[in-house]
Design an enzyme around this catalytic site. Structure first.
Site, PDB file in Angstrom:
ATOM      1  N   TYR A 505       0.817  -1.216   0.000  1.00  0.00           N
ATOM      2  CA  TYR A 505       0.000   0.000   0.000  1.00  0.00           C
ATOM      3  C   TYR A 505       0.851   1.267   0.000  1.00  0.00           C
ATOM      4  O   TYR A 505       0.461   2.295   0.529  1.00  0.00           O
ATOM      5  CB  TYR A 505      -0.975   0.025   1.187  1.00  0.00           C
ATOM      6  CG  TYR A 505      -1.663  -1.285   1.453  1.00  0.00           C
ATOM      7  CD1 TYR A 505      -2.046  -2.125   0.407  1.00  0.00           C
ATOM      8  CD2 TYR A 505      -1.943  -1.707   2.741  1.00  0.00           C
ATOM      9  CE1 TYR A 505      -2.682  -3.338   0.639  1.00  0.00           C
ATOM     10  CE2 TYR A 505      -2.580  -2.916   2.993  1.00  0.00           C
ATOM     11  CZ  TYR A 505      -2.942  -3.732   1.935  1.00  0.00           C
ATOM     12  OH  TYR A 505      -3.562  -4.932   2.169  1.00  0.00           O
ATOM     13  N   HIS A 506       2.028   1.196  -0.622  1.00  0.00           N
ATOM     14  CA  HIS A 506       2.970   2.305  -0.615  1.00  0.00           C
ATOM     15  C   HIS A 506       3.114   2.908  -2.012  1.00  0.00           C
ATOM     16  O   HIS A 506       4.218   3.158  -2.476  1.00  0.00           O
ATOM     17  CB  HIS A 506       4.344   1.833  -0.115  1.00  0.00           C
ATOM     18  CG  HIS A 506       4.338   1.336   1.288  1.00  0.00           C
ATOM     19  ND1 HIS A 506       5.381   0.595   1.815  1.00  0.00           N
ATOM     20  CD2 HIS A 506       3.423   1.468   2.279  1.00  0.00           C
ATOM     21  CE1 HIS A 506       5.099   0.296   3.080  1.00  0.00           C
ATOM     22  NE2 HIS A 506       3.920   0.816   3.387  1.00  0.00           N
ATOM     23  N   GLN A 507       2.023   3.170  -2.690  1.00  0.00           N
ATOM     24  CA  GLN A 507       2.114   3.748  -4.025  1.00  0.00           C
ATOM     25  C   GLN A 507       2.735   5.144  -3.942  1.00  0.00           C
ATOM     26  O   GLN A 507       2.335   5.971  -3.121  1.00  0.00           O
ATOM     27  CB  GLN A 507       0.724   3.843  -4.669  1.00  0.00           C
ATOM     28  CG  GLN A 507       0.094   2.512  -4.976  1.00  0.00           C
ATOM     29  CD  GLN A 507      -0.709   1.943  -3.825  1.00  0.00           C
ATOM     30  OE1 GLN A 507      -0.877   2.577  -2.800  1.00  0.00           O
ATOM     31  NE2 GLN A 507      -1.222   0.737  -3.997  1.00  0.00           N
TER      32      GLN A 507
END
Length: 572
Positions: A505-507
């Site tokens: 979830y680290h876009q």
């Protein structure tokens, strides 16, 4: 919970319009509204947080609620092969506080060399020495244990950083195993992240500290700050190469609001580039193919980065310490949290230890770490809902069913400096359509080599004396699509990674920061969109390259620094 007022009647004009009330937007709202002469509007697509979102252990389950918006990657030959329809799940917060309201609460700044590299790429003012004061400015560290070096932490900021009181014995075993293997026990927020440590989290009194709770709630009654919830921005209005306002949908009505000074996009690494492209700022060929008038030809949406995780690397153990559904549904555990703010429900989803390593050159000669390991005291054996949350195909998830009698732990491993890149494009001109996300995982073979080496390392961790009492054994049943490679082989684990691909979830990096002569950049070092006046992007999308650790703390830092830049540029 004491709610943040939802401004019903909006002005026609504001000094600053902030699009998104998430990890960056909440910080900007606080800092810019310190200037009483400025009127600030925050436009947030979601609603306020509700009390259950602050319970740490339920973080994964929030993804199945309206407080998260689920995006999915496009099918790929490289990754997500074991996900339903070949699409990895990419949840983002749809709530004040954004993804800081749904994440796993890890507070990690990254390595000093991450930022020094940003500066070396032509981004003046973004070295570690430049950004470090802004980490301190936000933080109120509550951890007094010796593994946190107090001089490297802030003590007066809005954002509380603590560690959960709930820890199983494997947390100490993990840190001790690192020392046994020759690594330091480190405060990974002190600049050099290589080593093993316990987790530092955005918590206060064993309760989630989102940016909404930290930065918005204390100032909710400032008269010059208006927060409009359930407001979907559809376009930035641009006239004569200047952003003059925004178009949005609120209460099923389309309205326009103007700005005297700036529009600031803080909608995240997926939606900020989407909004730019809908507004005519983006790749010329792509926009023209959709009939969008091009305001400025910039590489918006390119350079998408993330930290891919290999899922379900499980070790069975001989101690009953695994978080399971039976424990979550136990009323006494819930009551212990409600009455004392202690016990199982204060667990940060079982994440108890972190390590950052260089798998090829054990953190020597100033190398950047390329692997993050998260020690997790849970697994799909006793929390089968995890497979649904991670969007795993039933035919793969089935092999983890009916094993609730097995106690186990997981080691989540992510490639922290991936070489692979993806891209975000518009699906069509409908602003309510979700964009096309080519997540890019494992496109570069280097990233799979990191994962293969990572498996060797976690087996070494499990084989240390520190872990001996738990008798850890690598779960030996291969997933069916990869069984042809045997089990514990390099080719097997590469196949496993390509099938059980999980997003961290680290876009980041889809509106890359860089000088105007850099043809791959979208914003300059002061976060202004190239060629468009009065428009900035301030969120994780501006990172030139992804940081070596979790991205929430750097996003907050970017907003703190961005707010000061705005004040300086307007002579405040």
């Amino acid at each position: 919970m004491d709610d943040i007022p939802d401004r019903q009647i909006l002005r026609d004009v504001y000094d600053f319009i902030i699009v998104g009330g998430g990890s960056a937007g909440s910080v900007l709202a606080n800092r810019l509204s310190e200037e009483k002469q400025w009127n600030i509007l925050v436009l947030e697509e979601g609603n306020s947080e509700i009390l259950p979102l602050n319970i740490p252990v339920i973080a994964p389950f929030i993804q199945l609620t309206p407080y998260a918006e689920m995006f999915y990657s496009e099918p790929s030959e490289h990754a997500c092969l074991g996900s339903i329809d070949g699409r990895c799940a990419l949840p983002r917060g749809r709530v004040l506080g954004g993804s800081s309201s749904i994440n796993y609460m890890i507070y990690a700044r990254g390595d000093a060399k991450d930022y020094d590299n940003w500066a070396a790429m032509g981004n003046k003012g973004w070295s570690w020495d430049d950004v470090y004061p802004y980490f301190l400015k936000s933080e109120k560290v509550l951890i007094k244990k010796g593994w946190v070096t107090q001089k490297y932490h802030g003590h007066d900021g809005y954002l509380s950083v603590d560690t959960s009181s709930y820890k199983t014995p494997i947390a100490r075993a993990f840190v001790d195993a690192g020392r046994e293997l020759g690594y330091k026990t480190t405060d990974y927020n002190a600049g050099n992240i290589c080593g093993f440590s316990y987790v530092q989290s955005t918590l206060e009194n064993n309760s989630r500290m989102s940016t909404s709770r930290a930065f918005l709630r204390p100032i909710k009654n400032r008269r010059n700050l208006h927060v409009a919830k359930r407001s979907t921005v559809t376009k930035v209005l641009i006239e004569n190469n200047r952003a003059v306002g925004v178009e949005l949908i609120r209460n099923n009505k389309k309205i326009r609001i103007k700005t005297r000074k700036e529009v600031i996009l803080s909608a995240g690494a997926i939606k900020s580039p989407q909004l730019l492209m809908l507004s005519g700022i983006g790749p010329k060929d792509h926009l023209q193919s959709l009939g969008i008038q091009v305001m400025n030809n910039l590489p918006v949406g390119y350079n998408l980065m993330n930290h891919p995780v290999i899922g379900n690397v499980i070790f069975t153990i001989e101690r009953n310490i695994t978080i399971g559904e039976d424990m979550l549904y136990n009323l006494s555990n819930f009551n212990e949290y409600i009455t004392k703010k202690e016990g199982l429900y204060s667990s940060t989803v079982g994440i108890e230890g972190l390590s950052f390593l260089d798998v090829f050159n054990p953190c020597k000669n100033g190398s950047l770490t390329n692997l993050e390991i998260q020690l997790v005291s849970s697994s799909p054996f006793r929390l089968p809902l995890l497979n649904k949350i991670f969007h795993i195909k039933p035919e793969i998830a089935d092999m983890y069913e009916n094993k609730k009698d097995l106690h186990s732990l997981m080691m989540f491993m992510s490639v922290s400096k991936p070489k692979s890149r993806g891209r975000i494009k518009l699906k069509d001109i409908n602003p309510l359509s979700k964009p096309i996300i080519d997540i890019g995982y494992y496109r570069d073979p280097y990233d799979l080599e990191v994962i293969a080496k990572a498996i060797e390392i976690v087996k070494q961790i499990a084989n240390t004396k520190a872990f001996y009492e738990f008798k850890p054994k690598l779960f030996s049943e291969p997933i069916r699509p990869c069984a042809k490679y045997g089990h514990d082989t390099k080719d097997y684990w590469k196949c496993h990674a390509r099938h059980l691909t999980i997003s961290n979830y680290h876009q980041t990096s889809t509106c890359k920061m860089g000088p105007s002569e850099d043809p791959t950049s979208v914003v300059d070092a002061r976060l202004r969109v190239h060629g468009i006046k009065g428009l900035r992007v301030i969120d994780a999308s501006i990172m030139p390259t992804i940081t070596s650790a979790n991205t929430n703390a750097p996003t907050i830092m970017i907003a703190e620094k961005g707010a000061d830049m705005i004040k300086n540029d307007w002579n405040i």
